[in-house]
Design an enzyme around this catalytic site. Structure first.
Site, mmCIF file in Angstrom:
data_model
loop_
_atom_site.group_PDB
_atom_site.id
_atom_site.type_symbol
_atom_site.label_atom_id
_atom_site.label_comp_id
_atom_site.label_asym_id
_atom_site.label_seq_id
_atom_site.Cartn_x
_atom_site.Cartn_y
_atom_site.Cartn_z
ATOM 1 N N ASP A 11 -17.271 -46.523 0.395
ATOM 2 C CA ASP A 11 -16.565 -46.903 -0.825
ATOM 3 C C ASP A 11 -15.234 -47.571 -0.520
ATOM 4 O O ASP A 11 -14.905 -48.603 -1.082
ATOM 5 C CB ASP A 11 -16.382 -45.675 -1.755
ATOM 6 C CG ASP A 11 -15.783 -44.462 -1.049
ATOM 7 O OD1 ASP A 11 -15.434 -44.552 0.148
ATOM 8 O OD2 ASP A 11 -15.655 -43.402 -1.689
ATOM 9 N N ASP A 14 -9.624 -46.926 4.176
ATOM 10 C CA ASP A 14 -8.226 -46.568 3.916
ATOM 11 C C ASP A 14 -7.518 -46.447 5.272
ATOM 12 O O ASP A 14 -7.186 -47.449 5.883
ATOM 13 C CB ASP A 14 -8.250 -45.269 3.111
ATOM 14 C CG ASP A 14 -6.895 -44.862 2.562
ATOM 15 O OD1 ASP A 14 -5.888 -45.442 2.955
ATOM 16 O OD2 ASP A 14 -6.831 -43.944 1.740
ATOM 17 N N LYS A 30 -7.877 -50.971 1.883
ATOM 18 C CA LYS A 30 -6.422 -50.792 1.750
ATOM 19 C C LYS A 30 -5.820 -51.016 3.135
ATOM 20 O O LYS A 30 -5.519 -50.058 3.848
ATOM 21 C CB LYS A 30 -6.120 -49.341 1.363
ATOM 22 C CG LYS A 30 -6.088 -48.997 -0.089
ATOM 23 C CD LYS A 30 -5.504 -47.579 -0.238
ATOM 24 C CE LYS A 30 -6.108 -46.842 -1.375
ATOM 25 N NZ LYS A 30 -5.663 -45.437 -1.470
ATOM 26 N N VAL A 50 -7.040 -44.635 -5.993
ATOM 27 C CA VAL A 50 -7.907 -45.131 -7.064
ATOM 28 C C VAL A 50 -9.087 -44.195 -7.294
ATOM 29 O O VAL A 50 -9.500 -43.458 -6.384
ATOM 30 C CB VAL A 50 -8.437 -46.551 -6.745
ATOM 31 C CG1 VAL A 50 -7.321 -47.571 -6.833
ATOM 32 C CG2 VAL A 50 -9.108 -46.615 -5.380
ATOM 33 N N ASP A 96 -13.611 -40.457 -6.420
ATOM 34 C CA ASP A 96 -13.221 -39.276 -7.185
ATOM 35 C C ASP A 96 -11.778 -38.858 -6.940
ATOM 36 O O ASP A 96 -11.160 -39.219 -5.944
ATOM 37 C CB ASP A 96 -14.095 -38.084 -6.795
ATOM 38 C CG ASP A 96 -13.721 -37.534 -5.420
ATOM 39 O OD1 ASP A 96 -13.711 -38.319 -4.451
ATOM 40 O OD2 ASP A 96 -13.416 -36.333 -5.313
HETATM 41 P P1 XMP Z 1 -10.132 -43.082 5.442
HETATM 42 O O1 XMP Z 1 -8.657 -42.749 5.307
HETATM 43 O O2 XMP Z 1 -10.836 -42.181 6.390
HETATM 44 O O3 XMP Z 1 -10.653 -42.810 3.994
HETATM 45 O O4 XMP Z 1 -10.342 -44.555 5.729
HETATM 46 C C1 XMP Z 1 -11.941 -42.939 3.663
HETATM 47 C C2 XMP Z 1 -12.340 -41.921 2.645
HETATM 48 O O5 XMP Z 1 -11.225 -41.307 1.961
HETATM 49 C C3 XMP Z 1 -11.436 -41.305 0.594
HETATM 50 N N1 XMP Z 1 -10.382 -42.133 -0.033
HETATM 51 C C4 XMP Z 1 -10.204 -42.280 -1.327
HETATM 52 N N2 XMP Z 1 -10.867 -41.750 -2.364
HETATM 53 N N3 XMP Z 1 -9.458 -42.904 -3.854
HETATM 54 C C5 XMP Z 1 -10.485 -42.069 -3.617
HETATM 55 O O6 XMP Z 1 -11.101 -41.601 -4.566
HETATM 56 C C6 XMP Z 1 -8.743 -43.485 -2.873
HETATM 57 O O7 XMP Z 1 -7.795 -44.247 -3.147
HETATM 58 C C7 XMP Z 1 -9.123 -43.138 -1.539
HETATM 59 N N4 XMP Z 1 -8.657 -43.505 -0.329
HETATM 60 C C8 XMP Z 1 -9.476 -42.851 0.566
HETATM 61 C C9 XMP Z 1 -12.807 -41.896 0.370
HETATM 62 O O8 XMP Z 1 -13.743 -40.864 0.243
HETATM 63 C C10 XMP Z 1 -13.115 -42.665 1.609
HETATM 64 O O9 XMP Z 1 -14.493 -42.711 1.960
#
Ligand code: XMP
Length: 219
Positions: free
Chosen positions: A117, A120, A148, A170, A176
């Protein structure tokens, strides 16, 4: 391989549907924009994967809507499998990763499309890529709805990106907060009060057991 990736403007004129106005501050990406962008992404994926059967590996749970909408635009022979990943996180900060479901299909010598999804910090995708690489696929491409880049702590890049977004938490369209808001048909930003009321304290992001969170009236 890498195609276009629209930046999302910080302000959007799409109104929050009445039902969600108490909890959602603003719509960041309206459903029509998502639908339009997915068709372009699907055509890029299709163009790049004409030769070998694809194994689409999707990360649970946040990809449900994105995956379902994306694959129906792919006119390619493909197989689909899932990896479950949970992040023990405190509020909106991600934490330790736990695999809750393992891959079942054999990806040795195959072309894999890893779908998530949001990219980050990059911790999730880099851990999954490490795991998948050990299974000796022919190649792995990464496809994410949202990116991001300003938050990255691991050197990971996606090959197919829906939208590049600023550093805001978001929800919606599968994403979620405290397991809520996945069903919003758009990507949006929550009202600040929701974070105070729905406090998440280092619990697995995806839980199938009893709901451990305090639930305010109406949710
Ligand atoms: P990383 O930091 O490992 O993050 O790249 C990946 C997972 O973290 C969750 N994630 C979010 N979930 N809004 C969300 O609902 C956000 O803004 C967000 N940023 C990170 C997500 O599950 C993703 O797979």
């Amino acid at each position: 391989m890498r195609g276009s990736k629209p930046n999302v403007p910080l302000t959007n004129t799409t109104r929050v549907p009445t039902r969600w106005r108490g909890e959602v501050e603003r719509v960041l990406i309206p459903r029509s924009e998502i639908a339009r962008r997915l068709r372009v992404m699907a055509s890029e994926i299709q163009r790049d994967h004409q030769e070998n059967e694809l194994v689409v590996v999707s990360l649970l749970n946040g990809t449900v809507m994105f995956l379902a909408d994306l694959v129906r635009h792919l006119s390619l022979p493909l197989r689909l499998d899932f990896i479950g990943v949970s992040s023990y996180r405190a509020n909106t900060e991600s934490g330790e990763l736990v695999f809750t479901k393992e891959l079942r299909l054999d990806v040795r010598g195959r072309d894999v499309l890893l779908v998530d999804d949001i990219l980050d910090t990059g911790k999730t995708i880099s851990s999954v890529l490490e795991k998948l690489s050990k299974l000796s696929p022919r190649r792995i491409n990464v496809c994410v709805l949202l990116d991001k880049p300003s938050r990255r702590v691991r050197p990971v890049q996606a090959d197919y990106i829906g939208f590049e977004i600023p550093d805001v938490f978001v929800v919606g369209y599968g994403l979620d907060y405290a397991e809520r808001y996945r069903n919003l048909p758009f990507v949006g930003v929550l009202q600040p009060h929701v974070y105070k009321e729905l406090h998440v304290s280092a619990i697995p992001e995806s839980t199938s057991g009893p709901e451990p969170l305090p639930s305010p009236a109406g949710l």
